[in-house]
Design a protein around this motif. Sequence first.
Motif, PDB file in Angstrom:
ATOM      1  N   HIS A   1      41.992  44.006  40.287  1.00  0.00           N
ATOM      2  CA  HIS A   1      40.543  44.143  40.488  1.00  0.00           C
ATOM      3  C   HIS A   1      39.886  42.844  40.946  1.00  0.00           C
ATOM      4  CE1 HIS A   1      40.824  48.172  38.975  1.00  0.00           C
ATOM      5  NE2 HIS A   1      41.371  47.734  37.861  1.00  0.00           N
ATOM      6  N   GLU A   2      40.658  41.821  41.269  1.00  0.00           N
ATOM      7  CA  GLU A   2      40.115  40.572  41.785  1.00  0.00           C
ATOM      8  C   GLU A   2      40.088  40.627  43.315  1.00  0.00           C
ATOM      9  OE1 GLU A   2      41.021  35.759  41.803  1.00  0.00           O
ATOM     10  OE2 GLU A   2      42.514  37.115  40.973  1.00  0.00           O
ATOM     11  N   THR A   3      39.037  40.051  43.895  1.00  0.00           N
ATOM     12  CA  THR A   3      38.917  39.916  45.343  1.00  0.00           C
ATOM     13  C   THR A   3      39.003  38.438  45.676  1.00  0.00           C
ATOM     14  OG1 THR A   3      37.517  41.873  45.490  1.00  0.00           O
ATOM     15  CG2 THR A   3      37.429  40.332  47.339  1.00  0.00           C
ATOM     16  N   ILE A   4      39.920  38.081  46.594  1.00  0.00           N
ATOM     17  CA  ILE A   4      40.047  36.662  46.911  1.00  0.00           C
ATOM     18  C   ILE A   4      39.569  36.322  48.311  1.00  0.00           C
ATOM     19  CG2 ILE A   4      41.978  36.318  45.332  1.00  0.00           C
ATOM     20  CD1 ILE A   4      43.698  36.073  47.999  1.00  0.00           C
ATOM     21  N   PHE A   5      39.452  37.264  49.162  1.00  0.00           N
ATOM     22  CA  PHE A   5      39.025  37.020  50.534  1.00  0.00           C
ATOM     23  C   PHE A   5      38.041  38.108  50.892  1.00  0.00           C
ATOM     24  CE2 PHE A   5      39.547  38.080  55.056  1.00  0.00           C
ATOM     25  CZ  PHE A   5      39.214  36.861  55.629  1.00  0.00           C
ATOM     26  N   SER A   6      36.894  37.710  51.356  1.00  0.00           N
ATOM     27  CA  SER A   6      35.900  38.724  51.684  1.00  0.00           C
ATOM     28  C   SER A   6      35.083  38.268  52.880  1.00  0.00           C
ATOM     29  CB  SER A   6      34.989  38.971  50.485  1.00  0.00           C
ATOM     30  OG  SER A   6      34.091  40.010  50.766  1.00  0.00           O
ATOM     31  N   ASN A   7      34.865  39.187  53.784  1.00  0.00           N
ATOM     32  CA  ASN A   7      33.945  38.973  54.892  1.00  0.00           C
ATOM     33  C   ASN A   7      33.280  40.314  55.169  1.00  0.00           C
ATOM     34  OD1 ASN A   7      35.413  40.500  56.917  1.00  0.00           O
ATOM     35  ND2 ASN A   7      36.837  38.784  57.105  1.00  0.00           N
TER      36      ASN A   7
END
Length: 151
Positions: free
Chosen positions: A29-35
């Motif tokens: 449930h972790e997000t490490i890269f987002s755009n």
Amino acid sequence: MIYYSLIVLASVIIDQLIKYWVVSNIEIHETIFSNPILSLTHIRNSGAAWSILEGKMWFFTVVTVIALIILPYLLYKYHNESKWMTIGLSLIIGGTLGNFIDRIRLGEVVDMFQVEFFNFPIFNFADVSLVIGVMCIFVYILFFEEKSKGM
């Protein structure tokens, strides 16, 4: 047939390497890269897209085993007929195997690619292989099947 086997193998290896990296580097449930277009979010899915049939492992196992009997037969049958059909079948086999490995090994599928600009299920590389494979088969059916039958 070696070429198509390499497509299957490459699809499975790429899928499993990406999943291994995600499991090793991103908490669930972790997000490490987002755009604005795509993010990497580690989730697990015991169902299909949108968690349909969640927890129905027996169903996915039966369907996958049947698919992995029929699809290689179709690949062999069409291997001289159309690149669109055979590449499509190869990608579908690879995607099916990639997700099946997760289901057998983990009891669920590792997903990580999240589309940010509309509500779409988080997916993995095996799913991408499956979708591209189906698109290749649609191209074959829509544009080449009639020609290959001599009509």
